[in-house]
Design an enzyme around this catalytic site. Structure first.
Site, PDB file in Angstrom:
ATOM      1  N   ARG A   1       4.820 -12.645   2.855  1.00  0.00           N
ATOM      2  CA  ARG A   1       3.482 -13.487   3.168  1.00  0.00           C
ATOM      3  C   ARG A   1       3.642 -15.001   2.960  1.00  0.00           C
ATOM      4  O   ARG A   1       3.099 -16.019   3.464  1.00  0.00           O
ATOM      5  CB  ARG A   1       2.212 -13.475   3.511  1.00  0.00           C
ATOM      6  CG  ARG A   1       1.455 -12.408   4.028  1.00  0.00           C
ATOM      7  CD  ARG A   1       0.094 -12.007   4.029  1.00  0.00           C
ATOM      8  NE  ARG A   1      -0.089 -11.196   5.703  1.00  0.00           N
ATOM      9  CZ  ARG A   1      -1.300 -10.321   5.282  1.00  0.00           C
ATOM     10  NH1 ARG A   1      -2.602 -10.058   4.175  1.00  0.00           N
ATOM     11  NH2 ARG A   1      -1.775  -9.737   6.230  1.00  0.00           N
TER      12      ARG A   1
ATOM     13  N   LYS B   1      -6.398   6.651  12.805  1.00  0.00           N
ATOM     14  CA  LYS B   1      -8.149   7.006  13.262  1.00  0.00           C
ATOM     15  C   LYS B   1      -8.191   5.977  14.748  1.00  0.00           C
ATOM     16  O   LYS B   1      -7.339   5.080  15.362  1.00  0.00           O
ATOM     17  CB  LYS B   1      -9.337   5.452  12.369  1.00  0.00           C
ATOM     18  CG  LYS B   1      -9.587   6.345  11.792  1.00  0.00           C
ATOM     19  CD  LYS B   1     -10.352   5.698  10.518  1.00  0.00           C
ATOM     20  CE  LYS B   1     -10.617   6.286   9.585  1.00  0.00           C
ATOM     21  NZ  LYS B   1     -12.012   5.271   8.798  1.00  0.00           N
TER      22      LYS B   1
ATOM     23  N   GLY C   1       0.123  -4.174   8.907  1.00  0.00           N
ATOM     24  CA  GLY C   1       0.341  -3.896   7.795  1.00  0.00           C
ATOM     25  C   GLY C   1       1.676  -2.662   7.113  1.00  0.00           C
ATOM     26  O   GLY C   1       2.630  -2.454   6.799  1.00  0.00           O
TER      27      GLY C   1
ATOM     28  N   GLY D   1      -5.746  -6.776  10.628  1.00  0.00           N
ATOM     29  CA  GLY D   1      -6.634  -6.755  11.286  1.00  0.00           C
ATOM     30  C   GLY D   1      -6.231  -8.481  12.456  1.00  0.00           C
ATOM     31  O   GLY D   1      -6.245  -7.773  13.949  1.00  0.00           O
TER      32      GLY D   1
HETATM   33  C1  3PG Z   1      -5.129  -9.937   6.136  1.00  0.00           C
HETATM   34  O1  3PG Z   1      -4.327  -8.746   4.983  1.00  0.00           O
HETATM   35  O2  3PG Z   1      -5.264  -9.200   7.270  1.00  0.00           O
HETATM   36  C2  3PG Z   1      -5.720 -10.457   6.567  1.00  0.00           C
HETATM   37  O3  3PG Z   1      -5.326 -11.329   4.408  1.00  0.00           O
HETATM   38  C3  3PG Z   1      -6.901 -10.885   6.409  1.00  0.00           C
HETATM   39  O4  3PG Z   1      -8.071 -10.429   5.168  1.00  0.00           O
HETATM   40  P1  3PG Z   1      -9.359  -9.951   4.795  1.00  0.00           P
HETATM   41  O5  3PG Z   1      -8.916  -8.271   6.111  1.00  0.00           O
HETATM   42  O6  3PG Z   1     -10.162  -9.781   3.951  1.00  0.00           O
HETATM   43  O7  3PG Z   1     -10.170 -11.201   6.155  1.00  0.00           O
END
Ligand code: 3PG
Length: 398
Positions: free
Chosen positions: A35, A197, A353, A376
């Site tokens: 990142r 899931k 991820g 997400g």
């Molecule tokens: C992630 O790692 O998906 C983003 O940096 C968002 O992080 P968060 O789910 O803690 O908001």
């Protein structure tokens, strides 16, 4: 949408929201700097245009408190190595000292603010806090695709306060693949969905079902579908409260003549461990007391054949328990099939991820068209949702 290319930033202080939420080990060392590297083109572009750059990010979930282990200081160090120039580390993200540091920046200088989530007002998207952040810069750029699904102060409040914002180069690329390409995909359009899931992926499944030519399912979520079909699943992962949802999805598939493919065979184990006893069985023959850990060889071949048809392939979620070597083959074979299809001209888009990590571990990161830096956020974007951090940049009034 305004992009960074349209901004005249010479001599300006540009406030850039990046997603430096990187994994750290117990000693606080950065485990994966993808990142940070992904934000370099935007930072370098701004510096080359004669701007000074103020970077802000969250790291982890400190829940509004100052947690020293979640300081961005190690990131400043790594960024400095990657940029080949000094990166200042601010003691906080707001306050008089930080404001003075920001005001003193000269063209070509970079300052990283401390974790914005050390303040509860960040996640509350509180207006005064956003205003204080906004006052640090002359212009706002959002390059934090990974955090764009959060309507927080640094992603949504600041551009609203400043009345304008632009997307960075990474943000532009992510949106181009995850949103625009999926709206008008090169055909045939295939989606591969795995992961533990169904619950986190219902919207994605529903959104994709009408668009794709084939939807290939794997991972833990397959067993809830099997249960919904009345099959014995032994001790496999099951989301009891999603059996009905799975049944409804299957009915919709049947009625609509849609192509949702489930595994035909699977690798089962007598317990959840890398050294468990293992056998390959047909999916309607999972023995009691055993659990599904990976897609079987026949399924791998079917999925690889479908992927080889080319067009556009999106993939989100491992096909098995790929962190354990004996159950990584399904995920690996899908990764190889995607890489081969990409070489033949297909567009391959990887989201999530765990999936990105599996592709990197297989040494295939360079072989894909696009690997999203979002977890997400990529899921929500691929589900057709408008991300608040992106919407605010489109908003004329922002
Ligand atoms: C992630 O790692 O998906 C983003 O940096 C968002 O992080 P968060 O789910 O803690 O908001």
């Amino acid at each position: 949408k305004r992009t960074i290319r349209e901004l005249d930033v010479a001599g300006k202080r540009v406030l850039v929201r990046v997603d430096f939420n990187v994994p750290l080990d117990e000693a606080g060392r950065i485990v994966d700097d993808t990142r940070i590297r992904a934000a370099l083109p935007t930072v370098e572009h701004l510096l080359a245009q004669g701007a000074s750059v103020i970077l802000m990010s969250h790291l982890g979930r400190p829940r509004g408190r100052r947690v020293p282990a979640l300081s961005l200081a190690p990131v400043a160090e790594r960024l400095s190595q990657l940029l080949g120039r000094a990166v200042g580390m601010a003691p906080d993200c707001v306050g008089t000292e930080v404001a003075a540091q920001a005001a003193a920046l000269q063209p070509g200088q970079v300052l990283l603010l401390e974790n914005v989530r050390f303040h509860p007002q960040e996640e509350q998207n509180e207006r005064t806090f956003a205003q204080h952040l906004a006052e640090l810069g002359d212009a706002y750029v959002n390059d934090a695709f990974g955090a764009a699904h959060r309507a927080h102060a640094s992603t949504e409040g600041v551009p609203r306060c400043m009345g304008a914002g632009a997307s960075g180069l990474l943000m532009e690329r992510e949106i181009a693949y995850l949103d625009e390409t999926l709206r008008c995909p090169q055909l045939p359009f295939t989606a591969v969905l795995g992961g533990a899931k169904i619950s986190g992926k219902i919207e994605l499944i529903e959104h994709l079902l009408d668009r794709v030519d084939a939807l290939l399912i794997g991972g833990g979520m397959a067993y809830t579908f099997f249960k919904a079909m009345g099959l014995e699943i032994g001790d496999s992962l099951l989301e009891e409260d999603r059996i009905d949802t799975a049944r409804q999805l299957l009915t919709r598939v049947e009625k609509g003549g849609l192509d949702l493919q489930l595994p035909v065979d699977c690798v089962v184990a007598d317990r959840f461990a890398a050294d468990a006893q293992v056998q390959v069985v047909a999916c309607d023959a999972i023995p009691r007391g055993w659990q599904g850990m990976d897609i079987g060889p026949q399924t791998r071949q079917r999925y690889a054949d479908q992927i080889a048809r080319g067009g556009t392939i999106v993939w989100n979620g491992p096909l098995g328990v790929c962190e354990m070597v004996p159950f990584a083959q399904g995920t690996q074979q899908v990764a190889l099939a995607l890489a081969a299809a990409t070489r033949e001209g297909a567009v391959s888009i990887i989201g999530g991820g765990d999936t990105a990590a599996a592709v990197a571990q297989a040494g295939l990161a360079q072989a894909m068209t696009h690997i999203s830096t979002g977890g997400g956020a990529s899921l929500e974007c691929m589900s057709g949702r408008v991300l608040p951090g992106v919407a605010v940049l489109d908003d004329e009034e922002s």
